[in-house]
Design a protein around this motif. Structure first.
Motif, PDB file in Angstrom:
ATOM      1  N   GLN A  71       0.824  -1.201   0.000  1.00 54.15           N
ATOM      2  CA  GLN A  71       0.000   0.000   0.000  1.00 54.15           C
ATOM      3  C   GLN A  71       0.861   1.255   0.000  1.00 54.15           C
ATOM      4  O   GLN A  71       0.543   2.230  -0.690  1.00 54.15           O
ATOM      5  CB  GLN A  71      -0.940  -0.005   1.199  1.00 54.15           C
ATOM      6  CG  GLN A  71      -1.767   1.264   1.360  1.00 54.15           C
ATOM      7  CD  GLN A  71      -2.637   1.587   0.156  1.00 54.15           C
ATOM      8  OE1 GLN A  71      -3.049   0.689  -0.571  1.00 54.15           O
ATOM      9  NE2 GLN A  71      -2.920   2.858  -0.059  1.00 54.15           N
ATOM     10  N   LYS A  74       2.031   1.638  -3.436  1.00 54.10           N
ATOM     11  CA  LYS A  74       0.894   2.054  -4.266  1.00 54.10           C
ATOM     12  C   LYS A  74       0.666   3.558  -4.146  1.00 54.10           C
ATOM     13  O   LYS A  74       0.409   4.246  -5.157  1.00 54.10           O
ATOM     14  CB  LYS A  74      -0.347   1.289  -3.829  1.00 54.10           C
ATOM     15  CG  LYS A  74      -1.624   1.603  -4.583  1.00 54.10           C
ATOM     16  CD  LYS A  74      -2.771   0.808  -3.988  1.00 54.10           C
ATOM     17  CE  LYS A  74      -4.119   1.243  -4.515  1.00 54.10           C
ATOM     18  NZ  LYS A  74      -5.230   0.556  -3.805  1.00 54.10           N
ATOM     19  N   GLN A  75       0.780   4.100  -2.943  1.00 54.22           N
ATOM     20  CA  GLN A  75       0.599   5.545  -2.757  1.00 54.22           C
ATOM     21  C   GLN A  75       1.730   6.332  -3.395  1.00 54.22           C
ATOM     22  O   GLN A  75       1.517   7.445  -3.889  1.00 54.22           O
ATOM     23  CB  GLN A  75       0.473   5.865  -1.260  1.00 54.22           C
ATOM     24  CG  GLN A  75      -0.820   5.353  -0.670  1.00 54.22           C
ATOM     25  CD  GLN A  75      -1.006   5.705   0.795  1.00 54.22           C
ATOM     26  OE1 GLN A  75      -1.526   4.909   1.566  1.00 54.22           O
ATOM     27  NE2 GLN A  75      -0.590   6.895   1.201  1.00 54.22           N
ATOM     28  N   GLU A  78       0.756   6.492  -6.985  1.00 56.66           N
ATOM     29  CA  GLU A  78      -0.403   7.358  -7.170  1.00 56.66           C
ATOM     30  C   GLU A  78      -0.035   8.830  -7.074  1.00 56.66           C
ATOM     31  O   GLU A  78      -0.541   9.658  -7.842  1.00 56.66           O
ATOM     32  CB  GLU A  78      -1.466   7.028  -6.121  1.00 56.66           C
ATOM     33  CG  GLU A  78      -2.159   5.695  -6.332  1.00 56.66           C
ATOM     34  CD  GLU A  78      -3.087   5.327  -5.182  1.00 56.66           C
ATOM     35  OE1 GLU A  78      -3.916   4.418  -5.365  1.00 56.66           O
ATOM     36  OE2 GLU A  78      -2.985   5.948  -4.089  1.00 56.66           O
ATOM     37  N   VAL A 107       5.673  -1.953 -10.603  1.00 58.11           N
ATOM     38  CA  VAL A 107       4.332  -1.480 -10.953  1.00 58.11           C
ATOM     39  C   VAL A 107       4.365  -0.648 -12.228  1.00 58.11           C
ATOM     40  O   VAL A 107       3.555  -0.854 -13.148  1.00 58.11           O
ATOM     41  CB  VAL A 107       3.725  -0.675  -9.793  1.00 58.11           C
ATOM     42  CG1 VAL A 107       2.382  -0.068 -10.204  1.00 58.11           C
ATOM     43  CG2 VAL A 107       3.532  -1.553  -8.560  1.00 58.11           C
ATOM     44  N   GLU A 119      -1.830  -1.832 -10.448  1.00 55.51           N
ATOM     45  CA  GLU A 119      -1.559  -1.253  -9.130  1.00 55.51           C
ATOM     46  C   GLU A 119      -2.224  -2.008  -7.993  1.00 55.51           C
ATOM     47  O   GLU A 119      -1.872  -1.786  -6.817  1.00 55.51           O
ATOM     48  CB  GLU A 119      -1.981   0.216  -9.101  1.00 55.51           C
ATOM     49  CG  GLU A 119      -3.485   0.459  -9.201  1.00 55.51           C
ATOM     50  CD  GLU A 119      -4.025   0.336 -10.613  1.00 55.51           C
ATOM     51  OE1 GLU A 119      -5.259   0.490 -10.791  1.00 55.51           O
ATOM     52  OE2 GLU A 119      -3.211   0.106 -11.541  1.00 55.51           O
ATOM     53  N   VAL A 120      -3.181  -2.896  -8.263  1.00 57.07           N
ATOM     54  CA  VAL A 120      -3.813  -3.661  -7.188  1.00 57.07           C
ATOM     55  C   VAL A 120      -3.579  -5.160  -7.345  1.00 57.07           C
ATOM     56  O   VAL A 120      -4.219  -5.966  -6.678  1.00 57.07           O
ATOM     57  CB  VAL A 120      -5.331  -3.387  -7.106  1.00 57.07           C
ATOM     58  CG1 VAL A 120      -5.587  -1.964  -6.649  1.00 57.07           C
ATOM     59  CG2 VAL A 120      -6.019  -3.676  -8.441  1.00 57.07           C
ATOM     60  N   TYR A 125       3.865  -6.494  -6.883  1.00 56.06           N
ATOM     61  CA  TYR A 125       4.683  -5.993  -5.778  1.00 56.06           C
ATOM     62  C   TYR A 125       5.609  -7.076  -5.221  1.00 56.06           C
ATOM     63  O   TYR A 125       6.584  -6.767  -4.538  1.00 56.06           O
ATOM     64  CB  TYR A 125       3.772  -5.473  -4.662  1.00 56.06           C
ATOM     65  CG  TYR A 125       2.906  -4.312  -5.073  1.00 56.06           C
ATOM     66  CD1 TYR A 125       3.262  -3.003  -4.758  1.00 56.06           C
ATOM     67  CD2 TYR A 125       1.725  -4.511  -5.784  1.00 56.06           C
ATOM     68  CE1 TYR A 125       2.464  -1.932  -5.132  1.00 56.06           C
ATOM     69  CE2 TYR A 125       0.927  -3.456  -6.168  1.00 56.06           C
ATOM     70  CZ  TYR A 125       1.293  -2.164  -5.847  1.00 56.06           C
ATOM     71  OH  TYR A 125       0.514  -1.109  -6.222  1.00 56.06           O
ATOM     72  N   PHE A 505      -5.373  -1.724   0.543  1.00 52.85           N
ATOM     73  CA  PHE A 505      -4.647  -1.998  -0.694  1.00 52.85           C
ATOM     74  C   PHE A 505      -5.584  -2.468  -1.799  1.00 52.85           C
ATOM     75  O   PHE A 505      -5.481  -2.025  -2.950  1.00 52.85           O
ATOM     76  CB  PHE A 505      -3.561  -3.047  -0.434  1.00 52.85           C
ATOM     77  CG  PHE A 505      -2.901  -3.537  -1.688  1.00 52.85           C
ATOM     78  CD1 PHE A 505      -1.971  -2.752  -2.351  1.00 52.85           C
ATOM     79  CD2 PHE A 505      -3.208  -4.786  -2.220  1.00 52.85           C
ATOM     80  CE1 PHE A 505      -1.361  -3.197  -3.515  1.00 52.85           C
ATOM     81  CE2 PHE A 505      -2.611  -5.236  -3.382  1.00 52.85           C
ATOM     82  CZ  PHE A 505      -1.680  -4.438  -4.030  1.00 52.85           C
ATOM     83  N   THR A 509      -7.155   3.834  -1.521  1.00 52.80           N
ATOM     84  CA  THR A 509      -6.326   4.515  -0.520  1.00 52.80           C
ATOM     85  C   THR A 509      -7.165   5.386   0.402  1.00 52.80           C
ATOM     86  O   THR A 509      -6.839   5.570   1.581  1.00 52.80           O
ATOM     87  CB  THR A 509      -5.252   5.370  -1.219  1.00 52.80           C
ATOM     88  OG1 THR A 509      -4.413   4.510  -2.005  1.00 52.80           O
ATOM     89  CG2 THR A 509      -4.400   6.122  -0.211  1.00 52.80           C
TER      90      THR A 509
END
Length: 580
Positions: A71, A74-75, A78, A107, A119-120, A125, A505, A509
């Motif tokens: 996560q 991921k942020q 983003e 990613v 991304e999910v 990852y 995740f 977010t």
């Protein structure tokens, strides 16, 4: 295996010229792949894929560490901010930025290849961990070549490839597989410098390649997990200096240039994060994470000796041979190679046993030293013939116990007996039984190879078949799947009573983690809103909804098990009225 060449000393390997092997296809396969370095490397790459890929793509995110790392990355993707580390609005400064950068590259690469919803997808990852684990296996082979023959190096790498702990870490999107790679690279280079000094080789013009690998690996390890890698290298150097009463060989590492190079690689991000957050990162990572491990952090405290107990499971199937190698390793402790490997292993192991916080993966960077020591004793045919040899029964015991636990667990959690895994468990037990029955000192290699096949069958059964079917262990995946069919635009989500990182995740977010009352207030603020309310929070949710006149519908109820808390969960998905 019967050999026609002198038994090598640790640190002075010699390749065999003529081999006489028992009629075993597995042993003949090793004969073939060890004929050249290219074959050995190709073989280890194939083995890494076979051991690490089952379940890699279809096991959902595992709470809590893996989901937190993913996560935070991921942020980063983003926001485009690759300096700060955050989980939602909270800073996450326990570890440096290295693994987040690697995951972000994975990613962005998958997005460049137009992978839908990259991304999910948690396996994206996990790619750095997969590459780290396979790379660590190859580097174990490279490091072992300084101590044993090519055949022994392949066997040491196979022990790492098949060990239970690395198999787990290769499938988790966190730091430990990559940290292992950096440690093995650093220690392999350090070993070559030390052993060349012991042999009196070229004292005036040492090569640049070994110091370059050493200092670069230290820098990468620091960016991954802070100063931990310095402990492994530092304790090894200090121990060797004490036993040799001489540390002049350290000049071969070119410390002045090396330190400058390491700082060039490490300092830019540390300066950037200090500019961004001041002392907060160092306070959280050093004081809040590293130093707090001296106490029982996060209820993970345990007495000394735990790692020794866990070793017989986490290093299986190499553990039985490692136990049989102990007397021979002790007798060889003053040989340069054995002395180096023991200096790598023993001081750091003692430190981990004394620290109160204990998690199984902490000692993973020490396992390559054990694998190489074991391979050395194996090829010298000096394994113990005492009561330690009875440990060969462990090759059969682990597959049998794993089969029982996996099938019983599947029946309890899913009401399904996981029939597809039964042939694989049976094969694992058969090969484990062969390894046990066929064991004898002169042909221990044959037993080890059978045990490696048992480990492969076990990995296919557990990771490839059983775990992906245990849906109840991953309620966040079920929630994400249910919400995927919402037809309203940009659905918003709040969760009460279930606050696992995997939920954030796999959903969004901006997911609000709150209580029952907060979830009701959240739903009252507009349409296209969903509330996940765990059973223990439902009463507060209903009472608050009645108080504010909230109108809602029950979309679905998900039954599962929260593995982080060790408790069953029942989660109702509520939607604001008019939302589909």
């Amino acid at each position: 295996m019967d050999e026609t060449y002198p038994r090598p000393r640790f640190g002075a390997p010699k390749e065999p010229k003529n081999l006489t092997n028992p009629a075993s296809r597995l042993v003949q396969m090793i004969d073939f792949v060890t004929a050249s370095h290219a074959r050995a490397i190709a073989f280890l790459l194939v083995c890494g894929a076979l051991f690490f890929l089952p379940g890699f793509f279809n096991i959902p995110p595992v709470d809590r560490d893996e989901a937190r790392f993913a996560q935070a990355t991921k942020q980063m993707v983003e926001t485009g901010d690759y300096v700060d580390i955050r989980f939602q609005d909270e800073v996450r400064y326990k570890k440096p930025v290295g693994i987040y950068w690697m995951q972000a590259v994975a990613v962005k690469t998958m997005q460049a290849f137009h992978l839908p919803r990259a991304e999910v997808r948690i396996w994206v990852y996990r790619l750095p961990s997969l590459f780290g684990a396979i790379g660590a296996v190859l580097l174990t082979y490279w490091a072992a070549l300084a101590f044993v023959t090519r055949r022994g190096a392949v066997l040491a790498a196979l022990m790492m490839c098949s060990c239970v702990l690395l198999s787990v870490e290769a499938r988790l999107a966190k730091t430990d597989a990559m940290l292992l790679l950096t440690v093995v690279a650093a220690m392999g280079a350090l070993a070559r410098v030390y052993l060349s000094w012991q042999r009196g080789e070229d004292p005036e013009h040492p090569p640049w390649s070994w110091p370059a690998i050493f200092w670069t690996a230290l820098a990468a390890g620091i960016l991954l997990k802070g100063p931990l890698i310095l402990m492994f290298a530092g304790l090894t150097i200090v121990t060797l200096a004490i036993f040799d009463r001489n540390a002049s060989w350290l000049w071969r590492l070119r410390p002045a240039w090396g330190l400058m190079w390491m700082l060039v690689l490490v300092l830019p991000w540390f300066i950037a994060i200090y500019w961004r957050a001041g002392n907060a990162f160092f306070a959280d990572s050093v004081g809040g994470d590293m130093l707090s491990k001296l106490a029982a952090q996060e209820s993970h405290g345990a007495p000394p000796g735990l790692y020794l107990v866990l070793f017989w499971i986490t290093f299986w199937p190499g553990a039985p041979l490692a136990g049989m190698a102990v007397p021979a390793v002790w007798r060889a402790r003053r040989e340069p190679g054995a002395q180096f490997l023991l200096a790598w292993l023993v001081p750091s192991w003692i430190v981990f046993e004394l620290v109160l916080t204990k998690l199984p993966h902490y000692v993973l960077p020490l396992y390559p030293a054990i694998a190489i020591l074991t391979a050395g004793a194996l090829e010298r045919r000096v394994l113990s013939r005492s009561w330690l040899a009875k440990g060969s029964a462990w090759w059969f015991a682990i597959p049998a116990l794993a089969a029982i636990l996996a099938v019983v667990g599947a029946i309890i959690l899913t009401r399904q007996p996981a029939f597809l895994s039964w042939p694989l468990f049976a094969a694992a037990m058969i090969f484990g039984l062969f390894a046990w029955w066929l064991y004898e000192d002169g042909r221990a290699e044959r037993s080890l190879l059978n045990a490696l096949v048992a480990a492969l069958c076990l990995a296919l059964a557990v990771y490839g078949v059983v775990l992906p079917k245990l849906d109840t262990l991953f309620p966040s995946a079920a929630i994400s799947h249910a919400l995927r069919y919402a037809v309203c635009v940009k659905p918003k989500l709040a969760s009460a009573g279930f606050e696992e990182p995997s939920l954030v995740f796999m959903t969004d977010t901006e997911t609000l983690l709150t209580d029952g009352s907060g979830a009701a207030d959240f739903m009252s603020q507009g349409s296209c809103r969903f509330a996940l309310v765990e059973q223990r929070s439902e009463r507060a949710f209903v009472q608050r909804a009645e108080a504010i006149g909230l109108r809602y519908n029950v979309a679905l109820r998900i039954e599962g098990y929260n593995i982080s808390r060790g408790k069953p969960v029942s989660i109702a998905i509520y939607r604001s009225e008019g939302t589909e």
